[in-house]
Design a protein around this motif. Structure first.
Motif, mmCIF file in Angstrom:
data_model
loop_
_atom_site.group_PDB
_atom_site.id
_atom_site.type_symbol
_atom_site.label_atom_id
_atom_site.label_comp_id
_atom_site.label_asym_id
_atom_site.label_seq_id
_atom_site.Cartn_x
_atom_site.Cartn_y
_atom_site.Cartn_z
ATOM 1 N N LEU A 149 0.847 -0.997 0.548
ATOM 2 C CA LEU A 149 -0.129 0.168 0.195
ATOM 3 C C LEU A 149 0.935 1.403 0.287
ATOM 4 O O LEU A 149 0.529 2.369 -0.279
ATOM 5 C CB LEU A 149 -0.903 0.191 1.234
ATOM 6 C CG LEU A 149 -1.744 -1.373 1.566
ATOM 7 C CD1 LEU A 149 -2.481 -0.817 2.449
ATOM 8 C CD2 LEU A 149 -3.403 -0.937 0.379
ATOM 9 N N LEU A 182 -0.057 4.391 -1.953
ATOM 10 C CA LEU A 182 -0.893 4.905 -2.073
ATOM 11 C C LEU A 182 -1.118 5.549 -1.121
ATOM 12 O O LEU A 182 -1.777 5.960 -1.609
ATOM 13 C CB LEU A 182 -1.980 3.690 -2.098
ATOM 14 C CG LEU A 182 -1.620 2.658 -3.516
ATOM 15 C CD1 LEU A 182 -2.838 1.526 -3.485
ATOM 16 C CD2 LEU A 182 -2.453 3.235 -3.973
ATOM 17 N N LEU A 183 -0.726 5.323 -0.035
ATOM 18 C CA LEU A 183 -0.966 5.297 1.328
ATOM 19 C C LEU A 183 0.708 6.283 2.015
ATOM 20 O O LEU A 183 1.921 5.536 1.647
ATOM 21 C CB LEU A 183 -1.729 4.455 2.322
ATOM 22 C CG LEU A 183 -3.166 4.099 2.067
ATOM 23 C CD1 LEU A 183 -2.767 3.245 3.226
ATOM 24 C CD2 LEU A 183 -3.906 5.623 2.014
ATOM 25 N N GLN A 187 -0.800 9.217 6.180
ATOM 26 C CA GLN A 187 -2.213 8.515 6.019
ATOM 27 C C GLN A 187 -2.476 7.198 6.266
ATOM 28 O O GLN A 187 -3.663 6.912 7.193
ATOM 29 C CB GLN A 187 -2.713 7.855 4.222
ATOM 30 C CG GLN A 187 -2.742 10.052 4.134
ATOM 31 C CD GLN A 187 -2.360 9.642 2.507
ATOM 32 O OE1 GLN A 187 -1.529 9.053 1.819
ATOM 33 N NE2 GLN A 187 -3.923 10.536 1.986
ATOM 34 N N ALA A 188 -1.274 6.819 6.477
ATOM 35 C CA ALA A 188 -1.049 4.831 7.369
ATOM 36 C C ALA A 188 -1.472 4.392 8.571
ATOM 37 O O ALA A 188 -2.402 4.450 9.506
ATOM 38 C CB ALA A 188 -0.600 4.138 6.822
ATOM 39 N N ARG A 220 -2.642 7.622 10.158
ATOM 40 C CA ARG A 220 -4.348 7.602 11.367
ATOM 41 C C ARG A 220 -5.308 6.360 10.174
ATOM 42 O O ARG A 220 -6.640 6.442 11.390
ATOM 43 C CB ARG A 220 -4.623 9.057 10.190
ATOM 44 C CG ARG A 220 -3.636 10.429 10.107
ATOM 45 C CD ARG A 220 -3.898 11.602 9.820
ATOM 46 N NE ARG A 220 -3.472 12.607 10.005
ATOM 47 C CZ ARG A 220 -3.338 13.734 9.304
ATOM 48 N NH1 ARG A 220 -3.706 14.191 8.476
ATOM 49 N NH2 ARG A 220 -2.751 14.882 10.044
ATOM 50 N N LEU A 221 -5.514 5.481 9.380
ATOM 51 C CA LEU A 221 -6.022 5.086 9.318
ATOM 52 C C LEU A 221 -6.163 3.360 10.388
ATOM 53 O O LEU A 221 -6.995 2.999 11.064
ATOM 54 C CB LEU A 221 -6.087 4.493 7.904
ATOM 55 C CG LEU A 221 -6.707 2.770 7.278
ATOM 56 C CD1 LEU A 221 -8.357 3.157 7.499
ATOM 57 C CD2 LEU A 221 -5.889 2.543 5.399
ATOM 58 N N LEU A 281 -0.876 -1.800 10.467
ATOM 59 C CA LEU A 281 -0.489 -1.049 10.252
ATOM 60 C C LEU A 281 0.324 0.650 11.141
ATOM 61 O O LEU A 281 1.355 1.056 9.766
ATOM 62 C CB LEU A 281 -1.568 0.519 9.792
ATOM 63 C CG LEU A 281 -2.864 -0.368 8.274
ATOM 64 C CD1 LEU A 281 -4.186 0.429 8.520
ATOM 65 C CD2 LEU A 281 -2.251 -0.636 7.390
ATOM 66 N N GLN A 284 3.855 0.955 10.756
ATOM 67 C CA GLN A 284 4.914 2.073 9.345
ATOM 68 C C GLN A 284 5.660 2.653 10.934
ATOM 69 O O GLN A 284 6.614 4.016 10.528
ATOM 70 C CB GLN A 284 3.668 3.428 9.429
ATOM 71 C CG GLN A 284 2.901 3.538 8.647
ATOM 72 C CD GLN A 284 3.757 3.348 7.779
ATOM 73 O OE1 GLN A 284 3.780 4.389 6.815
ATOM 74 N NE2 GLN A 284 2.750 2.564 6.421
ATOM 75 N N SER A 342 4.281 13.041 5.237
ATOM 76 C CA SER A 342 3.163 12.739 4.161
ATOM 77 C C SER A 342 3.323 12.393 2.756
ATOM 78 O O SER A 342 2.368 12.569 2.142
ATOM 79 C CB SER A 342 2.367 14.473 3.834
ATOM 80 O OG SER A 342 3.524 14.858 3.325
ATOM 81 N N THR A 366 5.200 9.508 0.115
ATOM 82 C CA THR A 366 5.366 8.176 -0.095
ATOM 83 C C THR A 366 6.433 7.893 -0.584
ATOM 84 O O THR A 366 6.944 8.482 -0.825
ATOM 85 C CB THR A 366 4.209 7.457 -1.377
ATOM 86 O OG1 THR A 366 4.686 7.833 -1.937
ATOM 87 C CG2 THR A 366 2.424 7.672 -0.927
#
Length: 541
Positions: free
Chosen positions: A339, A342-343, A347-348, A350-351, A389, A393, A527, A529
């Motif tokens: 991913l 894409l993220l 974002q990862a 926060r998801l 997730l 990270q 922020s 990728t």
């Protein structure tokens, strides 16, 4: 980075990930073996809990120093030395004849070994895997194995303790240490670019004392209380000693800050560069790591209470129901690099935090007198996705935020944050549960017409002295021994059983609030990728 084959690329990760799993496994194994340890050593629960506390405290206190020792001696050499120390501690623990020897082997020697292993491990992962998806994959696997160790520990410990002996777990750890040492042949060192520093002895002493006092105060809060002392014999000026001990630790850490900044300004090697704490991505990652472990250990404190105390499941049955967290956490961490295009890391994360909040609320809805196995499994599986997730990270962000020479110090900070989060998770959720249990029990007793005023007053006195989570049958037996009539006993037990459920829901809500509040600090996370690997690098499969 040189061209690598799939086998040689995964070989270092096998050794490093196994070490991470090994160090984390111990605490969760010991927590489900407390009753057997009490019987084997003819002691009490408080003594065994103190042994567990000392292990956590020793490791947390020496992590910053362990990171610097890795810079002084070399990360790979320190990692190997830490494993040897850890293996010696495991061997002593496996044959310990007394509580004192158990404390020496497990709490002190293994704790010191872990403090050497973990910061060096973080630096070695960064040194063996290229920046981008490959490094994200590696840190994700290591982070997921940490969570797997926490989740698998109750299952493994419960089964071995129930059917064999808890000592076999530690004998097995010695074998695993030997296998990891053999696997070190595939792990390259992560050397500093400049000359190796000398150990800042004063800074090391201040960090050990300061962190030890903070962790000790937090861990003992469930025994001492935060303000009102649970035991008058340990009161200080009429208050629980908790805040005094924590405050003393913070004062020592303030002295450490001044000392480190003085060493840095004068051009001498400090314990770690204080300016690292001003690096926004690193600082945000440390806060998120603290929050992640606070949430994880808070859940692993409250969920077993529900399964074992309220529902009456044994340690092995409890471990089985926690397996979905391990499975989905590991699977998500392995899949997360796919991913990456894409993220962005921000974002990862926060998801992951958002999924955690949803999963905890779902789990909260399953806290009922009867367990809905399907809903519980779904909620715990979703928890693992959120944790996976984050695991994929945060370690990578922390290490990628600094240069090669600062990776050992960053590893020390990283694992110190994680250990503080683990300590705070247990203490924070424990305090919330006890407070909510007392309030709910008082309301339930006072509002029940079946309970006379004098009995309600007696229960109120017991509540004010602090309630503990105990099985309903044990509470019923205590009331019967006290001469309470059966119909009144049934009413009080009913109120206590409902209070337990309300307290567990309050604890889960508090953990969900922590996960939600953690979103505030994610603004400083990267922020963009991850960049693609350079030619010759091989993306993980």
């Amino acid at each position: 980075m040189m061209m690598t084959t799939g086998r040689s690329r995964l070989a270092p990760l096998g050794a490093l990930g196994a070490a991470q799993f090994l160090v984390v496994l111990d605490t969760s194994v010991m927590n489900v073996s407390i009753s057997q340890l009490v019987a084997d050593f003819q002691t009490d629960v408080t003594t065994i809990q103190r042994v567990i506390t000392v292990y956590t405290m020793v490791m947390a206190a020496f992590l910053l120093t362990g990171g610097t020792i890795g810079d002084v001696l070399g990360r790979r050499r320190t990692f190997a030395a830490g494993l040897v120390v850890y293996g010696i501690g495991s061997l002593i623990t496996a044959v310990a004849p007394t509580v004192g020897v158990l404390t020496l082997g497990w709490s002190i020697i293994e704790g010191l070994g872990g403090a050497l292993v973990l910061p060096a491990l973080a630096a070695l992962v960064g040194g063996n895997y290229a920046a981008g998806k490959e490094r994200t994959f590696a840190y994700g696997v290591v982070g997921a194995l940490a969570g797997a160790g926490i989740a698998v520990g109750p299952l493994l410990g419960g089964w071995v303790t129930t059917y064999l002996s808890w000592r076999l777990v530690f004998a097995g750890e010695v074998v695993l240490v030997l296998l990891i040492l053999v696997g070190l042949r595939w792990v390259r060192d992560a050397p500093l670019s400049g000359p190796r520093p000398r150990l800042d002895v004063v800074g090391a002493a201040l960090s050990v004392l300061g962190v030890a006092l903070v962790v000790l105060g937090v861990l003992q809060s469930t025994t001492w209380g935060w303000l009102r002392p649970r035991d008058p014999q340990v009161a200080l000026l009429g208050f629980a000693p908790t805040l005094f001990v924590v405050a003393a630790g913070l004062v020592v850490l303030a002295l450490l800050r001044s000392w480190v900044r003085y060493r840095e300004a004068s051009g001498r090697h400090p314990l770690f560069r204080w300016s690292l704490t001003a690096v926004p991505p690193l600082r945000a990652a440390l806060w998120c790591l603290l929050a992640q472990n606070l949430v994880l250990l808070g859940l692993f404190f409250s969920i077993p209470l529900y399964l074992q105390v309220v529902l009456g499941l044994n340690a092995f049955e409890t471990g089985l129901r926690l397996l979905p967290i391990s499975a989905t956490m590991l699977a998500t961490a392995l899949a997360a690099p796919r991913l990456a295009g894409l993220l962005a890391p921000r974002q990862a994360v926060r998801l992951g935090l958002g999924i955690l909040v949803v999963a905890i609320l779902w789990l909260l809805a399953t806290v009922e007198p009867e367990l809905d196995d399907a809903a519980f499994a779904g909620a715990t599986a979703l928890l693992g996705v959120g944790m996976g997730l984050l695991a994929a990270q945060l370690g990578n962000i922390a290490q990628s935020s600094v240069g090669e020479d600062d990776r050992g110090a960053a590893g020390g900070l990283q694992y110190t944050a994680q250990n503080l989060g683990s300590s705070l998770g247990t203490a924070f959720v424990g305090s919330v549960l006890i407070a909510a249990l007392g309030g709910a029990a008082s309301r339930g007793v006072e509002g029940d017409p079946r309970i006379p005023a004098d009995l309600a007053d007696r229960v109120g006195v017991a509540v004010s002295g602090g309630l503990d989570f105990i099985p309903v049958g044990q509470a019923e037996a205590a009331l019967t021994r006290a001469g309470v009539p059966p119909e009144q006993t049934a009413a009080v037990v009913e109120a206590y059983a409902e209070a337990q459920l309300q307290a567990l829901r309050a604890g889960l809500l508090a953990v969900a609030a922590i996960a939600l509040a953690s979103l505030v600090v994610t603004g400083a996370l990267p922020s963009a990728t991850p960049r693609r690997e350079r030619p010759g690098d091989v993306a993980p499969v």
